[in-house]
Write an enzyme that holds these catalytic residues in place. Structure first.
Site, PDB file in Angstrom:
ATOM      1  N   LYS A  26     -15.138  25.299  18.454  1.00 39.35           N
ATOM      2  CA  LYS A  26     -15.541  25.925  17.196  1.00 39.35           C
ATOM      3  C   LYS A  26     -14.641  27.113  16.937  1.00 39.35           C
ATOM      4  CE  LYS A  26     -18.886  25.335  14.141  1.00 39.35           C
ATOM      5  NZ  LYS A  26     -19.608  24.064  13.939  1.00 39.35           N
TER       6      LYS A  26
HETATM    7  N1  GLU Z   1     -18.801  21.708  11.224  1.00 39.09           N
HETATM    8  C1  GLU Z   1     -19.432  20.446  11.409  1.00 39.09           C
HETATM    9  C2  GLU Z   1     -20.430  20.505  12.544  1.00 39.09           C
HETATM   10  O1  GLU Z   1     -20.899  21.558  12.908  1.00 39.09           O
HETATM   11  C3  GLU Z   1     -18.431  19.317  11.555  1.00 39.09           C
HETATM   12  C4  GLU Z   1     -17.515  19.431  12.720  1.00 39.09           C
HETATM   13  C5  GLU Z   1     -16.411  18.386  12.736  1.00 39.09           C
HETATM   14  O2  GLU Z   1     -16.453  17.470  11.938  1.00 39.09           O
HETATM   15  O3  GLU Z   1     -15.532  18.516  13.578  1.00 39.09           O
HETATM   16  O4  GLU Z   1     -20.852  19.500  13.057  1.00 39.09           O
END
Ligand code: GLU
Length: 435
Positions: A125
């Protein structure tokens, strides 16, 4: 010799166990659920120790020239929590509340989420501490490009693949992709997902998280013997996840009796016209002034007498302060970490059926996986194919988690963690420790 993770002298030490558990620290919330699942799985102490740590943490200073000529320096993080099962995968958020504990928790959640739906990714993240609403598009572009340059050492289709998250979107992903491509000297579409369709994005990606919420909610209703038509829903958060989930649920005959965002909410027993509310947000940026329904606050929205509650905004919305007042029969966690760990017990006691975040909102990353596959193969699928494969994975994952919950007599959250942790730990055991 194969690595032995169960050394006889070893035992599980929980360094944080006796420390005051700040209810609203997302990393503590993640870890306490992890600990419970690890205990039930009788996880090997060696694996337990490995999985308590983020693999890599990067913090960068991001100088940005503002439009007025002044320089502002922002702070950005990227955390790769675990890459045992594949490249790290996870969004980038731009928000004033971003902090390292939050990013670490979100990266861990991505690890468990990808494992729950069994896609070949680890978890990561990113976050930048900023208020994107106060910045011009040009400033946001400079911020995004400099942040991308700052975390360049980890990025790549085989190492770490960002996607949109809170306050980032397709346009931001296009800048990340372009910056990365310029740095490596050729176009690399698969370095990010959630891109515009024209440059390698996938059909159905934008709607994927909301669609995944719909699929697992339908599975839950079927399991509980509740109908779909006429089922009442309150949705907290009206961004990409909440608005699309509400729209798709309405299309299936559910009645969306309340919606809300950070500016407040609206309640209408006869049902809110979700498309109309989406048109308002498109024009005004938020739900403020929507007016079609009785005006309610966020706390009121959470405690409405509805069948399904969808918290689809940020962390720490359902806490020990308000969990007792929740009346919904089912909670579908569209957001990451909307419920604090301490509130879990209260919801359990009330018999509320919680579809946990790492399962409920996994539709987004599942279609991100499809996008990555399509980019690497250079062959693109129809929207119907994307939706069909997404539905299949979400249904199967729900049933996998439900089965474990029934076997071990635990709630769905604990079952989802157990499934995820056992999948990640199996790979660690097979790979051994590089030395
Ligand atoms: N931000 C989204 C999540 O928290 C998608 C993450 C992604 O597709 O890599 O799942």
């Amino acid at each position: 010799m194969a690595t032995d993770f169960r050394l006889p002298t070893d035992r599980i030490v929980r360094p944080d166990k006796d420390r005051f558990l700040a209810e609203e620290n997302p990393f503590e919330a993640m870890m306490s659920r992890f600990d419970r699942a690890a205990e039930l799985l009788d996880l090997e102490p060696g694996i337990y120790k490995i999985l308590r740590h983020a693999e890599k943490i990067i913090t960068v200073a991001i100088p940005v020239m503002k439009d007025n000529g002044e320089v502002e320096v922002y702070t950005g993080h990227r955390v790769l929590y675990n890459t045992a099962r594949g490249p790290a995968k996870g969004g980038i958020r731009f928000d004033m509340a971003v902090n390292i504990d939050e990013v670490k928790a979100l990266a861990a959640w991505m690890t468990w989420k990808c494992a729950v739906v069994n896609i070949p990714f680890g978890g990561s993240k990113g976050g930048v501490v900023c208020d994107p609403l106060m910045m011009s598009v040009a400033e946001l572009e400079r911020l995004t490009r400099r942040y991308t340059a700052g975390i360049m050492s980890v990025l790549g289709p085989d190492s770490d693949v960002p996607a949109p998250d809170v306050n980032t979107n397709e346009r931001v992903m296009a800048w990340v992709m372009d910056t990365y491509s310029m740095r490596v000297g050729h176009t690399v579409t698969a370095v990010v997902t959630g891109k515009p369709i024209e440059m390698g994005g996938s059909l159905g990606r934008r709607e994927a998280t909301g669609r995944g919420c719909l699929v697992v909610t339908k599975e839950a209703l079927a399991h509980l013997g509740m109908p779909i038509k006429g089922t009442t829903v309150a949705v907290q958060g009206f961004g990409n996840v909440g608005s699309i989930a509400a729209m798709l649920m309405q299309n299936e005959g559910m009645v969306i009796t309340a919606i809300g965002d950070r500016t407040g909410g609206y309640h209408n027993k006869a049902g809110i016209d979700v498309l109309d509310a989406m048109a308002h947000v498109k024009q005004h940026g938020t739900l403020e002034g929507y007016g079609k329904g009785e005006s309610i606050g966020n706390e009121e929205l959470l405690s409405l007498d509805v069948d399904v509650l969808v918290p689809a905004a940020l962390e720490n919305v359902i806490t020990t302060k308000n969990a007792a007042s929740i009346r919904a029969r089912v909670i579908c966690e569209g957001a990451n970490g909307p419920t604090t760990a301490a509130a879990d017990a209260i919801l359990d006691e009330k018999g509320i059926f919680v579809i946990p975040d790492i399962l409920a909102n996994a539709g987004g990353v599942t279609v991100s996986y499809f996008e990555w596959v399509q980019d690497r193969g250079g062959y693109f699928w129809s929207e119907a194919t994307v939706n069909e494969r997404l539905t299949d994975i979400m249904q199967r994952s729900f049933q996998d988690v439900l089965r474990i919950a029934q076997q071990h007599k635990v709630n769905l959250r604990t079952a989802a963690y157990m499934l995820a942790i056992s999948r990640v730990s199996t790979v660690h055991k097979l790979r051994g420790i590089y030395a």
